[in-house]
Design an enzyme around this catalytic site. Structure first.
Site, PDB file in Angstrom:
ATOM      1  N   ASP A  16      -9.437   1.043  -7.382  1.00 55.83           N
ATOM      2  CA  ASP A  16      -9.600   1.327  -5.956  1.00 55.83           C
ATOM      3  C   ASP A  16     -10.791   0.519  -5.450  1.00 55.83           C
ATOM      4  O   ASP A  16     -11.925   0.982  -5.456  1.00 55.83           O
ATOM      5  CB  ASP A  16      -9.841   2.828  -5.760  1.00 55.83           C
ATOM      6  N   GLU A  95      -3.462  -1.665   3.727  1.00 56.27           N
ATOM      7  CA  GLU A  95      -3.316  -0.554   4.679  1.00 56.27           C
ATOM      8  C   GLU A  95      -3.050  -1.011   6.109  1.00 56.27           C
ATOM      9  O   GLU A  95      -3.647  -1.960   6.612  1.00 56.27           O
ATOM     10  CB  GLU A  95      -4.571   0.323   4.640  1.00 56.27           C
ATOM     11  N   LYS A 131       0.164   0.656   2.824  1.00 57.53           N
ATOM     12  CA  LYS A 131      -0.469   1.977   2.918  1.00 57.53           C
ATOM     13  C   LYS A 131      -0.413   2.465   4.358  1.00 57.53           C
ATOM     14  O   LYS A 131      -0.793   1.752   5.291  1.00 57.53           O
ATOM     15  CB  LYS A 131      -1.930   1.906   2.473  1.00 57.53           C
ATOM     16  N   THR A 155      -0.844   7.536   2.221  1.00 55.52           N
ATOM     17  CA  THR A 155      -2.211   7.897   1.862  1.00 55.52           C
ATOM     18  C   THR A 155      -2.694   9.100   2.673  1.00 55.52           C
ATOM     19  O   THR A 155      -2.006   9.576   3.578  1.00 55.52           O
ATOM     20  CB  THR A 155      -3.136   6.681   2.066  1.00 55.52           C
ATOM     21  N   PHE A 177      -5.531  13.021  -2.137  1.00 57.01           N
ATOM     22  CA  PHE A 177      -6.965  12.728  -2.163  1.00 57.01           C
ATOM     23  C   PHE A 177      -7.754  13.882  -2.785  1.00 57.01           C
ATOM     24  O   PHE A 177      -8.238  14.775  -2.095  1.00 57.01           O
ATOM     25  CB  PHE A 177      -7.465  12.445  -0.741  1.00 57.01           C
TER      26      PHE A 177
END
Length: 318
Positions: A16, A95, A131, A155, A177
């Site tokens: 990440d 994203e 994303k 996400t 998350f």
């Protein structure tokens, strides 16, 4: 064998980060990025040549100032992704602008633009995941994109309703998350004394994992946003885990045995998949979880702020 190597026996490890050099050391299969990570990367001295190339591209594309900034931003995210793909065998997640999270059609258009920018540099769409924030509109955008063979990473997953709707939409991958769920409860002093086995972020991923395997959904579960190494180890066996370079380093320096914690269902009985949630059912179920409502909204705002800060840097250079 260190704990990173031990973890890789059961789980696909994803980095990440937007920092190419830090990624290289840990040999992950895939890499995820987001506006916050791209913003950090843009400030690194090693990226300045890449940044200049992006500005040249934006000027050549023409248009008004706002168009140039948007083109530069999109191109920067893709160019960083292209560089990362030179170092990893798998895929990159890039994203969509968080400010589009409530606009299905704009999410689709932005996703297709990102994929086309990758294709212009010889990167096949099979190596790219888009994303998108897991709003109802984002999930419906992903459902359409998946039909076109564009895989999506949904996400900011905080509620079971989000995870269920993603599976029902045929989304390729979701990112629950863990750390941000932990943060919400920790800030309210609801985790004292702390035990990883009672961690609500861990319980959330466990519930999603068990539900997906029970109903044989093909959507990949990738735990994300960790605050402690013990949270990562508590999810050994999850399909994928995306981990920051700092925690990858920590795992590399630990040599205790890693035990698998999540196992797919071995039931052989007939199974069924429930009827898909309607929009009103999704919104109601998600709304019942105060943490999820707070954290989804906050996550979108944070990514939007970092996107705006990135655009300010690009605007000054343009």
């Amino acid at each position: 064998m260190n704990q990173l190597e031990g973890l890789k026996q059961f789980t696909t490890v994803v980095a990440d980060s937007g920092d190419i050099e830090s990624i290289y050391h840990y040999t992950p299969q895939d890499v995820t990025t987001n506006p916050s990570l791209i913003l950090k990367a843009a400030r690194l001295s090693s990226y300045q040549t890449l940044l200049e190339n992006v500005l040249i591209y934006a000027r050549k594309q023409g248009g008004n100032r706002e168009t140039k900034i948007i083109n530069a931003s999109d191109k920067l995210a893709v160019n960083i992704g292209v560089e990362i793909l030179k170092k990893v065998p798998g895929r990159i997640s890039t994203e969509v602008d968080a400010r589009l999270s409530f606009d299905r059609d704009m999410c689709i258009a932005k996703a297709r633009k990102i994929v086309s920018l990758y294709q212009e540099q010889g990167i096949h769409k099979s190596r790219v995941m888009i994303k998108i924030a897991s709003t109802w509109e984002g999930i419906k955008a992903a459902e359409e994109l998946e039909k076109d063979g564009i895989n999506c990473n949904l996400t900011l997953i905080f509620s079971f309703a989000q995870a269920r709707a993603c599976a029902e939409a045929g989304v390729y991958l979701i990112s629950p998350f863990v750390g941000r769920i932990y943060d919400w409860y920790y800030q309210r002093q609801l985790l004292e004394p702390y035990s990883v086995y009672d961690d609500p972020g861990i319980k959330s991923v466990q519930a999603i994992y068990n539900y997906y395997k029970q109903h044989r959904y093909q959507t990949v579960i990738m735990g994300a946003s960790f605050r402690k190494v013990e949270q990562i180890l508590a999810l050994a066996g999850c399909d994928r885990l995306t981990i920051s370079p700092a925690m990858l380093e920590e795992l590399c320096n630990l040599y205790q045995h890693v035990e698998r914690k999540l196992f797919p269902s071995i039931e052989t009985e007939a199974f069924h998949q429930p009827a898909p949630l309607s929009e009103s059912e999704f919104r109601w179920e998600h709304n019942q979880d105060a943490m999820a409502v707070d954290q989804l909204a906050d996550g979108i705002r944070q990514f939007a702020r970092d996107q705006q800060n990135l655009e300010k840097i690009l605007a000054e250079k343009l």
